[in-house]
Write a protein that holds these residues in place. Sequence first.
Motif, short mmCIF file in Angstrom:
data_model
loop_
_atom_site.label_atom_id
_atom_site.label_comp_id
_atom_site.label_asym_id
_atom_site.label_seq_id
_atom_site.Cartn_x
_atom_site.Cartn_y
_atom_site.Cartn_z
N ASP A 8 0.99 -1.21 0.01
CA ASP A 8 0.07 -0.09 0.09
C ASP A 8 1.09 0.93 0.10
OD1 ASP A 8 -2.50 -1.22 0.27
OD2 ASP A 8 -2.15 -1.43 2.25
N VAL A 9 1.81 1.35 0.79
CA VAL A 9 2.62 2.52 1.24
C VAL A 9 4.18 2.25 1.23
CG1 VAL A 9 2.94 4.58 2.63
CG2 VAL A 9 0.71 3.71 2.45
N VAL A 10 4.77 2.99 0.52
CA VAL A 10 6.43 2.65 0.79
C VAL A 10 7.16 3.97 1.11
CG1 VAL A 10 8.62 2.70 -0.64
CG2 VAL A 10 6.86 1.16 -0.99
N VAL A 11 7.75 3.96 2.14
CA VAL A 11 8.44 5.11 2.80
C VAL A 11 9.69 5.05 2.51
CG1 VAL A 11 8.67 6.70 4.96
CG2 VAL A 11 6.48 5.35 4.64
N ASP A 122 15.94 1.68 -6.44
CA ASP A 122 15.46 0.68 -7.49
C ASP A 122 15.35 -0.87 -7.15
OD1 ASP A 122 15.86 2.46 -9.65
OD2 ASP A 122 18.14 2.24 -9.99
N ARG A 123 15.93 -1.09 -5.74
CA ARG A 123 15.87 -2.44 -5.29
C ARG A 123 14.51 -2.62 -4.25
NH1 ARG A 123 16.70 -2.59 0.13
NH2 ARG A 123 17.93 -0.74 1.01
N SER A 124 13.46 -1.26 -4.15
CA SER A 124 12.51 -1.32 -3.47
C SER A 124 11.38 -1.80 -4.21
CB SER A 124 12.47 0.23 -2.88
OG SER A 124 12.04 0.96 -3.88
N PRO A 125 10.14 -1.94 -3.44
CA PRO A 125 8.95 -2.04 -4.08
C PRO A 125 8.21 -0.83 -4.36
CG PRO A 125 8.66 -2.40 -1.73
CD PRO A 125 9.83 -1.84 -1.86
N ILE A 126 8.90 0.19 -4.82
CA ILE A 126 8.34 1.62 -5.02
C ILE A 126 7.22 1.39 -6.43
CG2 ILE A 126 8.57 3.54 -6.28
CD1 ILE A 126 10.70 4.47 -3.99
N GLY A 127 7.76 0.46 -7.20
CA GLY A 127 6.76 0.50 -8.49
C GLY A 127 5.39 -0.22 -8.28
N ALA A 129 3.77 0.04 -5.34
CA ALA A 129 3.01 1.05 -4.02
C ALA A 129 2.03 1.85 -4.82
CB ALA A 129 4.16 1.48 -3.30
N ARG A 130 0.97 2.12 -3.91
CA ARG A 130 -0.09 2.92 -4.32
C ARG A 130 0.09 4.37 -3.81
NH1 ARG A 130 -3.99 -1.85 -1.92
NH2 ARG A 130 -4.78 -2.61 -3.86
N VAL A 131 1.10 4.34 -2.62
CA VAL A 131 1.54 5.70 -2.14
C VAL A 131 2.59 5.64 -1.83
CG1 VAL A 131 1.13 7.36 -0.60
CG2 VAL A 131 -0.99 6.48 -1.54
N VAL A 132 3.56 6.45 -2.32
CA VAL A 132 4.96 6.68 -1.95
C VAL A 132 5.12 7.90 -1.29
CG1 VAL A 132 7.26 6.74 -2.82
CG2 VAL A 132 5.73 5.47 -3.85
N VAL A 133 5.84 8.00 0.05
CA VAL A 133 6.11 8.99 0.93
C VAL A 133 7.36 9.59 0.92
CG1 VAL A 133 5.84 9.93 3.33
CG2 VAL A 133 4.17 8.17 2.60
N LEU A 134 7.65 10.61 0.59
CA LEU A 134 9.09 11.20 0.37
C LEU A 134 9.18 12.74 1.55
CD1 LEU A 134 9.62 10.83 -3.35
CD2 LEU A 134 10.41 9.25 -1.79
N ALA A 148 18.30 10.21 -4.21
CA ALA A 148 17.46 9.06 -4.12
C ALA A 148 16.13 9.67 -3.99
CB ALA A 148 17.95 8.40 -3.05
N VAL A 149 15.80 10.71 -3.51
CA VAL A 149 14.58 11.29 -3.29
C VAL A 149 13.86 11.72 -4.72
CG1 VAL A 149 13.11 13.32 -2.55
CG2 VAL A 149 14.62 11.84 -0.99
N ARG A 150 14.90 12.41 -5.40
CA ARG A 150 14.36 13.01 -6.93
C ARG A 150 14.05 11.49 -7.65
NH1 ARG A 150 18.21 17.23 -5.49
NH2 ARG A 150 17.07 19.29 -5.69
N HIS A 151 14.91 10.52 -7.46
CA HIS A 151 14.74 9.30 -8.63
C HIS A 151 13.30 8.56 -8.09
CE1 HIS A 151 15.96 6.05 -10.86
NE2 HIS A 151 15.96 5.31 -9.85
N ALA A 152 13.13 8.40 -6.59
CA ALA A 152 11.84 8.13 -6.36
C ALA A 152 10.72 8.77 -6.80
CB ALA A 152 11.97 7.96 -4.70
N ALA A 153 10.86 10.15 -6.75
CA ALA A 153 9.81 10.84 -7.33
C ALA A 153 9.31 10.66 -8.62
CB ALA A 153 9.95 12.33 -6.96
N GLU A 154 10.54 10.68 -9.41
CA GLU A 154 10.24 10.26 -10.94
C GLU A 154 9.63 8.64 -11.16
OE1 GLU A 154 14.06 10.85 -12.72
OE2 GLU A 154 13.90 13.35 -12.55
N ALA A 155 10.23 7.83 -10.27
CA ALA A 155 9.89 6.47 -10.47
C ALA A 155 8.04 6.30 -10.01
CB ALA A 155 10.57 5.54 -9.89
N ALA A 156 7.81 6.86 -9.13
CA ALA A 156 6.39 7.01 -8.36
C ALA A 156 5.44 8.09 -9.00
CB ALA A 156 6.51 6.80 -6.89
N SER A 157 5.96 9.03 -10.02
CA SER A 157 5.19 9.86 -10.41
C SER A 157 3.64 9.62 -10.49
CB SER A 157 5.49 10.50 -11.77
OG SER A 157 5.16 11.76 -11.96
#
Length: 310
Positions: A8-11, A122-127, A129-134, A148-157
Motif C-alpha cells: 500500500d505505502v512505501v516510505v 531501484d531495489r525497493s517495491p516503489i513500483g 506501491a499505491r502511495v510513496v512518501v518522500l 534518491a528522493v528525486r529518483h523515487a519521485a520520478e519512479a512513482a510519479s
Amino acid sequence: MKQGAVVDVVVLGEPLVEFSADRPLTEAEDFRLSFSGDALNVSVAAAASGAAVALVTRVGRDELGRRLIRFAADRGVDTRWMAEDAGATGAYVVGADPSGEREFCYMRYGSAASRMTPADVDRSPIGEARVVVLSGITAAISDTCAHAVRHAAEAASGRVVYDPNYRPRLTGPEAARAVLADVAPHAALVKISAPGDSGALLGLTDPREVIRACLDLGARAVAVTCGERGVVLGEPDAEPIEIPAVPAEKVVDQTGAGDNWIGALSAWLARGEPLHQAVRAGVAAASISLAGQGGTGRVATREEITRLIA
C-alpha cells in the motif's frame, strides 16, 4: 507483510534512535530511549491505520540497528528493505515541549541511512506501491539521499505524498526549495506547514497563496497545515476547503504529529478514500499522537481515527 503481498505505502527515509525528555533540553537530565525519525513515524502510523507498509532505508550493523528493525517489525512495518550498513545508526535528542517550539539535536552525520543512493530506490517495491512518501528531511541528510528522493519521485510519479518538513539545522532554504520544485510535479499531494515551511521555502504565509504556489510548481493537490487552525486543502480549478483541527484530549509532546498526519493520510489514500476524507484522518491521527512522548509514543489505530471523525 507476507511475501508477494500488495504494497500500500512505501516510505523512503531515515529512522533514528530517539532520546526524548519530558523537559526542555536546557533542563532535562533523564531521557527515554525509543525509535523515531520522520520515516519511521510515518511508517508506523500508516501500519496502525491498516496499510501494508514497506520502509526503505539503511541502519547500522550494530545492536541499535537490529533493535530498530525489530521495533518496526513489531509495529507491522515490512522491514525487508531496511538494509544493514557499515555506517552508524542515526540518533537525535529532543526535549518535550507542548507548545511545539522544540529543538532537535541530531547525531546523524555519516549515518547508515545518509549513504542511501538511487540504487536503494531501484531495489525497493516503489513500483508496486499505491502511495510513496518522500520527505525534505531525507533529501537534506546527504547529496546521495537528495538524488534518491528525486529518483523515487520520478519512479512513482503521480503517487507521491511529499512533505518538505524543513529543518534549518539540516539544510538551507534554497536547497530545500529546489527539492520541492523538483518533486512537486510528481506529487499527488504536497503537505506543507504554514508559516513554518511555507515562509522559509516560498516566502508566503497565507494558505491560499501557498496552495497556488505549490499548484504552480506542478502538484496535483496541496494541504497546508496551520496548527490549531486546521488544514486548508486545495486542488486545481476548485475553491480551497478548510478542514478544522481536532482538539487534543491531552497534549504531552508535539514531536511526530505531522508524521502521524502523513502516515494516516497515506494509508487512507492507499485504500481508496477520497482526498478530503484522508486529510481528515490525518488531522485526527495528529491530534491523538499529541498524548504520547516522542515520535512513536502514541499512534492512532484506524478504529480510533474512524470514531474521532465520525
